[in-house]
Design a protein around this motif. Structure first.
Motif, PDB file in Angstrom:
ATOM      1  N   ARG A  20       1.069  -1.438  -0.051  1.00  0.00           N
ATOM      2  CA  ARG A  20      -0.519  -0.390  -0.035  1.00  0.00           C
ATOM      3  C   ARG A  20       0.853   1.320  -0.514  1.00  0.00           C
ATOM      4  O   ARG A  20       0.280   1.765  -0.738  1.00  0.00           O
ATOM      5  CB  ARG A  20      -0.647  -0.043   1.006  1.00  0.00           C
ATOM      6  CG  ARG A  20      -1.640   1.235   1.638  1.00  0.00           C
ATOM      7  CD  ARG A  20      -2.729   1.623   2.415  1.00  0.00           C
ATOM      8  NE  ARG A  20      -3.170  -0.266   2.288  1.00  0.00           N
ATOM      9  CZ  ARG A  20      -3.141  -0.956   3.966  1.00  0.00           C
ATOM     10  NH1 ARG A  20      -1.890  -1.119   4.433  1.00  0.00           N
ATOM     11  NH2 ARG A  20      -3.905  -2.320   3.818  1.00  0.00           N
ATOM     12  N   CYS A  21       2.329   1.162   1.056  1.00  0.00           N
ATOM     13  CA  CYS A  21       3.057   2.382   1.205  1.00  0.00           C
ATOM     14  C   CYS A  21       3.909   2.323  -0.127  1.00  0.00           C
ATOM     15  O   CYS A  21       3.858   3.532  -0.698  1.00  0.00           O
ATOM     16  CB  CYS A  21       3.632   2.515   2.330  1.00  0.00           C
ATOM     17  SG  CYS A  21       2.400   3.019   3.913  1.00  0.00           S
ATOM     18  N   THR A  22       3.958   1.877  -0.933  1.00  0.00           N
ATOM     19  CA  THR A  22       4.564   1.618  -1.619  1.00  0.00           C
ATOM     20  C   THR A  22       3.904   1.562  -3.399  1.00  0.00           C
ATOM     21  O   THR A  22       4.300   3.283  -4.050  1.00  0.00           O
ATOM     22  CB  THR A  22       5.610   0.296  -2.979  1.00  0.00           C
ATOM     23  OG1 THR A  22       6.317  -0.263  -1.505  1.00  0.00           O
ATOM     24  CG2 THR A  22       6.264   0.425  -3.741  1.00  0.00           C
ATOM     25  N   ALA A  23       2.815   1.539  -3.456  1.00  0.00           N
ATOM     26  CA  ALA A  23       2.061   1.689  -4.038  1.00  0.00           C
ATOM     27  C   ALA A  23       1.605   3.498  -4.614  1.00  0.00           C
ATOM     28  O   ALA A  23       1.387   3.894  -5.563  1.00  0.00           O
ATOM     29  CB  ALA A  23       0.795   0.693  -4.561  1.00  0.00           C
ATOM     30  N   LEU A  24       0.687   3.913  -2.783  1.00  0.00           N
ATOM     31  CA  LEU A  24       1.153   5.394  -3.078  1.00  0.00           C
ATOM     32  C   LEU A  24       1.914   6.528  -2.288  1.00  0.00           C
ATOM     33  O   LEU A  24       1.641   7.362  -2.378  1.00  0.00           O
ATOM     34  CB  LEU A  24      -0.577   5.503  -1.903  1.00  0.00           C
ATOM     35  CG  LEU A  24      -1.541   4.349  -2.469  1.00  0.00           C
ATOM     36  CD1 LEU A  24      -2.252   4.303  -0.949  1.00  0.00           C
ATOM     37  CD2 LEU A  24      -2.157   5.276  -3.200  1.00  0.00           C
ATOM     38  N   SER A  25       2.779   5.551  -2.937  1.00  0.00           N
ATOM     39  CA  SER A  25       4.285   7.171  -2.769  1.00  0.00           C
ATOM     40  C   SER A  25       4.126   7.287  -1.111  1.00  0.00           C
ATOM     41  O   SER A  25       4.278   8.583  -1.155  1.00  0.00           O
ATOM     42  CB  SER A  25       4.398   7.838  -3.604  1.00  0.00           C
ATOM     43  OG  SER A  25       4.793   7.783  -4.883  1.00  0.00           O
ATOM     44  N   PHE A  26       3.570   6.621   0.390  1.00  0.00           N
ATOM     45  CA  PHE A  26       3.020   6.811   1.189  1.00  0.00           C
ATOM     46  C   PHE A  26       4.409   7.099   2.661  1.00  0.00           C
ATOM     47  O   PHE A  26       4.960   5.726   2.006  1.00  0.00           O
ATOM     48  CB  PHE A  26       1.942   6.236   1.587  1.00  0.00           C
ATOM     49  CG  PHE A  26       0.750   6.863   1.679  1.00  0.00           C
ATOM     50  CD1 PHE A  26       0.640   8.239   1.137  1.00  0.00           C
ATOM     51  CD2 PHE A  26      -0.593   5.897   2.022  1.00  0.00           C
ATOM     52  CE1 PHE A  26      -0.811   8.869   0.646  1.00  0.00           C
ATOM     53  CE2 PHE A  26      -1.886   6.773   1.443  1.00  0.00           C
ATOM     54  CZ  PHE A  26      -1.922   7.887   1.167  1.00  0.00           C
TER      55      PHE A  26
END
Length: 113
Positions: free
Chosen positions: A43-49
């Protein structure tokens, strides 16, 4: 039937992704290095979070030592059940070795036997 806590939270959309064994290993390794679950990593990788603070998880070596400790107990029980069939000196030596290995495992886990 009541839903689990994770199913009643804000995240309601779910996606299924398939990985090759190599891709799976890479994703698992990167998530573990980041100290987060795989879903959080994706999730964080895909959304650049930014990644949240890493969850405290035992190192894999601690898991391995804990598994070894359980196997030592099983092995000691097997030795005791076969004691009548073995040489007494060899039996005592084997149990002493298992006892020392058990102590080392507890020390590695930071615990007292």
């Amino acid at each position: 039937m009541a839903e689990s806590g994770s199913e009643t939270r804000q995240r309601s959309e779910r996606y299924t992704v398939r990985f090759t064994p190599l891709e799976h290993a890479l994703v698992c390794a990167k998530a573990q290095a980041a100290g987060v679950p795989i879903a959080t990593f994706l999730r964080c990788t895909a959304l650049s979070f930014p990644f949240p603070r890493a969850a405290r998880r035992p190192a894999s070596s601690h898991e391995d030592v804990a598994l070894l400790l359980g196997r030592i107990g099983q092995l000691a029980m097997a030795f005791r059940s076969a004691a009548a069939l073995a040489d007494a000196q060899a039996f005592e030596t084997a149990l002493q070795d298992l006892s020392e290995l058990r102590l080392l495992c507890f020390t590695a886990l930071g615990r007292k036997p």
